[in-house]
Write an enzyme that holds these catalytic residues in place. Structure first.
Site, PDB file in Angstrom:
ATOM      1  N   GLU A 263       0.874  -1.179   0.000  1.00  0.00           N
ATOM      2  CA  GLU A 263       0.000   0.000   0.000  1.00  0.00           C
ATOM      3  C   GLU A 263       0.901   1.216   0.000  1.00  0.00           C
ATOM      4  O   GLU A 263       1.425   1.616   1.043  1.00  0.00           O
ATOM      5  CB  GLU A 263      -0.872   0.018   1.272  1.00  0.00           C
ATOM      6  CG  GLU A 263      -1.864  -1.111   1.373  1.00  0.00           C
ATOM      7  CD  GLU A 263      -3.068  -0.921   0.461  1.00  0.00           C
ATOM      8  OE1 GLU A 263      -3.152   0.103  -0.245  1.00  0.00           O
ATOM      9  OE2 GLU A 263      -3.918  -1.813   0.455  1.00  0.00           O
ATOM     10  N   CYS A 297      -2.187   9.359   2.299  1.00  0.00           N
ATOM     11  CA  CYS A 297      -1.878   8.755   0.998  1.00  0.00           C
ATOM     12  C   CYS A 297      -2.930   9.191  -0.016  1.00  0.00           C
ATOM     13  O   CYS A 297      -2.659   9.246  -1.209  1.00  0.00           O
ATOM     14  CB  CYS A 297      -1.828   7.242   1.117  1.00  0.00           C
ATOM     15  SG  CYS A 297      -3.263   6.569   1.946  1.00  0.00           S
ATOM     16  N   ALA A 460     -11.677   7.208   3.186  1.00  0.00           N
ATOM     17  CA  ALA A 460     -12.350   6.000   2.696  1.00  0.00           C
ATOM     18  C   ALA A 460     -13.057   5.297   3.857  1.00  0.00           C
ATOM     19  O   ALA A 460     -12.696   5.488   5.012  1.00  0.00           O
ATOM     20  CB  ALA A 460     -11.319   5.072   2.083  1.00  0.00           C
TER      21      ALA A 460
END
Ligand code: NAD
Length: 510
Positions: A263, A297, A460
Site C-alpha cells: 500500500e 496517501c 475512505a
C-alpha cells in the site's frame, strides 16, 4: 487533558517511558528511539529498538501462538476481536489524543482513526462467520470438489507514520479472524502509538488466557523491518509506506517467494467539470488538500479544472485558504496541524523551489511558520500553485500540503491528465452530468483503485477494499474480500465412488 494523563490512561505511566519494548518480557536492547511530538517538539518517550536476538524470541513466540490460535474456530477468534473493539471504545479518547499528539493530526482525526479501528473490529467479527470457499462440480462421477481457506501463519505488518494505528488494525483484525498471528513493525516516527495498541490488545489476550504471541510488535527503522522481509517464517508482509520503500520490500519478499501486500504512495486528483456543485468542490478539495497537513496517501494533490470555471475555482480556493487556521492540532479551532518532522519540512521547501524553477506561479504562497505556538519548527502554510502535469515535481508525491492547479478543455483530456502519473491510488470527479460521471468510472476512465463521484479523494470507509494500482503497489486491505490475501486457498477433491476415474478421461488401467 494533559499529555501525562492520557499516557497514564494508556498504561504508559511516566512522561518518559524509557524502556518500553511492547513485549515486556523481552530485555536487553541498548539502542532506543526518541519520540518527539511535532505539536510542540517535546520528548514524549523512548522505545527500545528490537535486537536480532529479541526478534528471534518474538518469532518463536508467534510460531507457538499460531499452533493454538489456528485451532480456535474462526467465530471464536472473532469474539476476541469483538472484545478488542469494546476495549477500544473504552480507550478511544486517550488513544485518539496520543495519535494526535505523536503524529500531529487533528484531534478529530485522531479519534477518527480509533473509530476506524472499532469499525474494522466490527467488520472482522462478521467476517469471522463468512470466510467462504466455493464448491465446484467435478467432471468425474462420484466426486465432490470444493475449496477452503486456511490461515497463512505469521503476518508481518510494516506501517507508515501517517496512520499510526488504523492501518495496523485493518491488517491485524482481518488477519486474526483468518487465524494468522501478527508481528507489527510500526513507523519509527510514531512508536508509542503501537505500544499503546499492543497493551490494549494484550489485556484481551490475558483475560481470555490466550498466548501473547498472537500479537507481537518489534520496534525500529527499516533495518528491523528487514528482519521480516528476509524471513521465510513470515508468510505475508503487508507494508504501507512510500513507493521507494515498496520497491525494496516487494523485491526482497519476492526473492524468497513470499507474499507481499503493498500500500504505497498516491498522487490523487479531482476533476472539476462545468456542472460541478461549487460548494461540494470546495469542501472536497480543501479538506482533501490540507487535511492531515497533506500527509494522507489519499491527499488531493492535483485539481484538474475545466477552463470555463478555472478562474472562479482559483479565486474561491484562495479565499478558502485565507480562512485556514494553522496550529496545535489538539485545539479544535485549528484546521491544519504540523508536518511530522523537520525532514518533511525540508521536502516541502524543496518541492516549492522545484515548482518555481519549473515556472509555476503560486496562487497561495507557502512558507514555514515561526513564533509562539510554532516552536517545533514543523508548521507550514498550505499552498496552491498553477502547474503542468508533466513537470517532474508534479509527477512526484510530496507528502505536504501543496496543491497543483491544472486546466483542461475536454473530458478525455481531463481523464488523460488524471491517469498521467505513475501512482494510481485515489481519484474523483465533481459533476452533475451522468455521462461524464459514468465515463470517468468506465474501463476507459480512472485507472485508480478508488474512483469517486462528488466526493473528494480522501476519507475512505472500511467496508470497501482499499488500495491502488501502478506505483501504489496493487494491494487491497480492509473491506470487501481483501481477507483472501491473509489466507491460503486449498482445493479439495473427494472420491466417494468405487472406481478411480482420472481427470481429462486419461486411461491408466492396472
Ligand atoms: P516510509 O516508506 O518512509 O516508511 C514506512 C514504513 O516502512 C516504516 O515503518 C519504515 O520503517 C519501513 N521501511 C522503510 N524502508 C524499509 C525497508 N527497506 N524494509 C523494511 N521496512 C522499511 O513511509 P512514511 O514516510 O512513514 O509514510 C508516508 C508514505 O506512506 C507516503 O508515500 C504515503 O502515500 C504512504 N501511505 C500509503 C498508504 C496506502 O494505503 N496506500 C497509507 C498510508 C501511507
Amino acid at each position: 487533558m494533559q499529555v501525562k494523563d492520557f499516557l497514564k490512561k494508556l498504561g504508559l505511566k511516566t512522561k518518559n517511558p524509557g524502556t518500553w519494548t511492547g513485549q515486556e518480557s523481552l530485555t536487553g536492547s541498548v539502542r532506543s528511539i526518541q519520540s518527539h511530538s511535532p505539536v510542540d517538539g517535546e520528548l514524549i518517550g523512548s522505545v527500545t529498538v528490537t535486537t536480532r536476538e529479541q526478534y528471534e524470541q518474538v518469532i518463536a513466540r508467534a510460531q507457538e501462538a499460531f499452533l493454538v490460535w489456528r485451532n480456535l474456530p474462526a467465530p471464536k477468534r472473532g469474539e476476541i476481536v469483538r472484545q478488542y473493539g469494546e476495549v477500544l471504545r473504552q480507550y478511544k479518547d486517550p488513544l485518539g489524543r496520543l495519535v494526535s499528539y505523536e503524529m500531529g493530526k487533528s484531534l478529530q482525526e485522531g479519534w477518527g482513526e480509533v473509530q476506524e479501528m472499532i469499525d474494522i473490529c466490527d467488520f472482522a467479527v462478521g467476517l469471522s462467520r463468512q470466510l467462504y470457499g466455493l464448491s465446484m462440480h467435478s467432471e468425474r462421477p462420484g466426486h465432490r470438489m470444493y475449496e477452503q481457506w486456511h490461515p497463512l501463519g505469521i503476518v508481518g505488518i510494516i506501517s507508515a507514520f501517517n496512520f499510526p494505528v488504523a492501518v495496523w488494525s485493518w491488517n491485524a483484525c482481518i488477519a486474526w479472524v483468518c487465524g494468522d498471528v501478527c508481528v507489527w513493525k510500526a513507523s519509527e516516527k510514531t512508536p508509542l502509538c503501537s505500544i499503546a495498541c499492543q497493551h490494549l490488545f494484550q489485556k484481551v489476550l490475558k483475560a481470555n488466557d490466550l498466548p501473547e504471541g498472537i500479537s507481537c510488535i518489534i520496534n525500529g527503522d527499516y533495518r528491523v523491518g528487514e528482519y521480516m522481509t528476509k524471513d521465510t517464517r513470515v508468510a505475508l508482509v503487508s507494508a504501507t509506506g512510500s513507493t521507494r520503500m515498496g520497491k525494496i520490500v516487494g523485491k526482497t519478499v519476492a526473492e524468497r517467494l513470499g507474499r507481499s501486500l503493498l500500500e504505497l504512495g498516491g498522487n490523487n486528483a479531482i476533476i472539476i467539470t462545468p456542472s460541478a456543485d461549487l460548494k461540494i468542490v470546495l469542501t472536497g478539495a480543501v479538506f482533501g488538500a490540507v487535511g492531515t497537513a497533506g500527509q494522507r496517501c489519499t491527499t488531493t494533490r492535483r485539481l484538474i479544472i475545466h477552463e470555463s470555471l478555472y478562474n472562479d475555482v482559483k479565486k474561491a480556493l484562495a479565499q478558502a485558504y485565507a480562512q485556514l487556521r494553522i496550529g496545535d492540532p489538539l485545539d479544535p479551532n485549528n484546521h491544519v496541524g504540523p508536518l511530522i518532522d523537520k525532514g518533511a519540512v525540508e521536502n516541502y521547501l524543496h518541492a516549492i523551489s522545484e515548482v518555481k524553477k519549473a515556472g509555476g506561479k503560486f496562487v497561495v504562497e507557502g512558507g514555514v511558520l515561526e513564533g509562539p505556538g510554532y516552536e517545533s519548527g514543523c508548521y507550514v502554510k498550505p499552498c496552491i500553485a498553477e502547474a503542468q502535469n508533466d513537470w517532474a515535481i508534479v509527477q512526484h508525491e510530496t507528502f505536504a500540503p501543496i496543491l497543483y492547479l491544472l486546466k483542461y478543455s475536454t473530458i478525455e483530456e481531463a481523464i488523460a491528465i488524471q491517469n498521467g502519473v505513475p501512482q494510481g491510488l485515489s481519484s474523483a470527479i465533481m459533476t452533475n452530468n451522468l455521462r461524464e460521471a459514468e465515463r470517468f468510472l468506465s474501463v476507459a476512465g480512472s485507472d485508480c483503485g478508488i474512483a469517486n463521484v462528488n466526493i473528494g479523494t480522501s476519507g475512505a470507509e472500511i467496508g470497501g477494499a482499499f488500495g491502488g494500482e501502478k506505483e501504489t503497489g496493487g494491494g487491497r486491505e480492509s473491506g470487501s474480500d481483501s481477507w483472501k490475501a491473509y489466507m491460503r486457498r486449498q482445493t479439495n477433491t473427494i472420491n466417494y465412488s468405487e472406481t478411480v476415474p482420472l481427470a481429462q478421461g486419461i486411461k491408466f488401467d492396472l
